[in-house]
Design a protein around this motif. Structure first.
Motif, PDB file in Angstrom:
ATOM      1  N   SER A  84      25.993  33.098  -2.751  1.00 51.79           N
ATOM      2  CA  SER A  84      26.819  31.845  -2.726  1.00 51.79           C
ATOM      3  C   SER A  84      27.120  31.477  -1.303  1.00 51.79           C
ATOM      4  O   SER A  84      27.586  32.201  -0.622  1.00 51.79           O
ATOM      5  N   LEU A  85      26.481  30.264  -1.105  1.00 54.12           N
ATOM      6  CA  LEU A  85      26.774  29.864   0.418  1.00 54.12           C
ATOM      7  C   LEU A  85      28.243  29.704   0.751  1.00 54.12           C
ATOM      8  O   LEU A  85      28.740  29.876   1.786  1.00 54.12           O
ATOM      9  N   ALA A  86      29.087  29.093  -0.141  1.00 54.20           N
ATOM     10  CA  ALA A  86      30.264  29.000   0.034  1.00 54.20           C
ATOM     11  C   ALA A  86      31.073  30.434   0.267  1.00 54.20           C
ATOM     12  O   ALA A  86      32.087  30.521   1.234  1.00 54.20           O
ATOM     13  N   ASP A  87      30.826  31.392  -0.423  1.00 49.27           N
ATOM     14  CA  ASP A  87      31.260  32.659  -0.404  1.00 49.27           C
ATOM     15  C   ASP A  87      30.892  33.422   1.033  1.00 49.27           C
ATOM     16  O   ASP A  87      31.702  33.990   1.822  1.00 49.27           O
ATOM     17  N   ASP A  88      29.468  33.125   1.523  1.00 50.35           N
ATOM     18  CA  ASP A  88      28.877  33.557   2.766  1.00 50.35           C
ATOM     19  C   ASP A  88      29.778  32.969   3.768  1.00 50.35           C
ATOM     20  O   ASP A  88      30.277  33.562   4.887  1.00 50.35           O
ATOM     21  N   LEU A  89      29.994  31.510   3.887  1.00 41.44           N
ATOM     22  CA  LEU A  89      30.658  30.669   4.941  1.00 41.44           C
ATOM     23  C   LEU A  89      32.146  31.219   4.922  1.00 41.44           C
ATOM     24  O   LEU A  89      32.637  31.597   6.018  1.00 41.44           O
ATOM     25  N   ILE A  90      32.800  31.696   3.771  1.00 39.07           N
ATOM     26  CA  ILE A  90      34.267  31.995   4.101  1.00 39.07           C
ATOM     27  C   ILE A  90      34.335  33.450   4.468  1.00 39.07           C
ATOM     28  O   ILE A  90      35.049  33.832   5.410  1.00 39.07           O
ATOM     29  N   SER A  91      33.346  34.344   3.999  1.00 40.46           N
ATOM     30  CA  SER A  91      33.270  35.748   4.659  1.00 40.46           C
ATOM     31  C   SER A  91      33.099  35.534   6.273  1.00 40.46           C
ATOM     32  O   SER A  91      33.805  36.173   6.879  1.00 40.46           O
ATOM     33  N   GLU A  92      31.988  34.627   6.819  1.00 40.99           N
ATOM     34  CA  GLU A  92      31.689  34.358   8.072  1.00 40.99           C
ATOM     35  C   GLU A  92      33.120  34.083   8.909  1.00 40.99           C
ATOM     36  O   GLU A  92      33.282  34.514   9.917  1.00 40.99           O
ATOM     37  N   ARG A  93      33.718  32.992   8.424  1.00 41.40           N
ATOM     38  CA  ARG A  93      34.773  32.423   8.948  1.00 41.40           C
ATOM     39  C   ARG A  93      36.055  33.641   9.091  1.00 41.40           C
ATOM     40  O   ARG A  93      36.545  33.558  10.035  1.00 41.40           O
ATOM     41  N   ARG A  94      36.294  34.162   8.097  1.00 47.14           N
ATOM     42  CA  ARG A  94      37.270  35.313   8.105  1.00 47.14           C
ATOM     43  C   ARG A  94      36.821  36.358   9.165  1.00 47.14           C
ATOM     44  O   ARG A  94      37.739  36.921  10.015  1.00 47.14           O
ATOM     45  N   ALA A  95      35.534  36.657   9.282  1.00 46.27           N
ATOM     46  CA  ALA A  95      35.211  37.750  10.349  1.00 46.27           C
ATOM     47  C   ALA A  95      35.332  37.269  11.607  1.00 46.27           C
ATOM     48  O   ALA A  95      35.853  37.837  12.693  1.00 46.27           O
ATOM     49  N   ALA A  96      35.047  35.894  11.766  1.00 46.64           N
ATOM     50  CA  ALA A  96      35.251  35.346  13.081  1.00 46.64           C
ATOM     51  C   ALA A  96      36.745  35.253  13.615  1.00 46.64           C
ATOM     52  O   ALA A  96      37.228  35.468  14.603  1.00 46.64           O
ATOM     53  N   ALA A  97      37.617  34.536  12.477  1.00 49.61           N
ATOM     54  CA  ALA A  97      39.264  34.804  12.916  1.00 49.61           C
ATOM     55  C   ALA A  97      39.550  36.168  13.063  1.00 49.61           C
ATOM     56  O   ALA A  97      40.470  36.082  13.730  1.00 49.61           O
TER      57      ALA A  97
END
Length: 82
Positions: A66-79
């Protein structure tokens, strides 16, 4: 394929007959994509444009991605690193 002859009106306005609008799901107030391809004018609903884009991208994803789930995970990791 159905064809109907219509005239271009003032300022390049084109009336799409109700039969065609119904056939491809065009609704008043909704956005469409206009494009020219090999001298033809094509009108597509944005729903169809999005579905086609999703189908094209699907071959690059595994079935469970899921591209949306992948993006959310990446953003949370960056935050969390900030």
């Amino acid at each position: 394929m159905t064809a109907i002859r219509v005239k271009i009106g003032t300022n390049g306005r084109l009336v799409v007959p109700a039969q065609f609008r119904e056939e491809i799901g065009l609704i008043d107030g909704k956005s469409v994509l206009l494009e020219t391809v090999n001298g033809e004018l094509r009108i597509r609903s944005m729903k169809d444009v999005v579905l086609q884009a999703q189908q094209r991208l699907q071959k690059f994803l595994d079935d469970k991605s899921s591209l949306a789930d992948d993006l959310i995970s990446e953003r949370r990791a960056a935050a969390s690193r900030e």
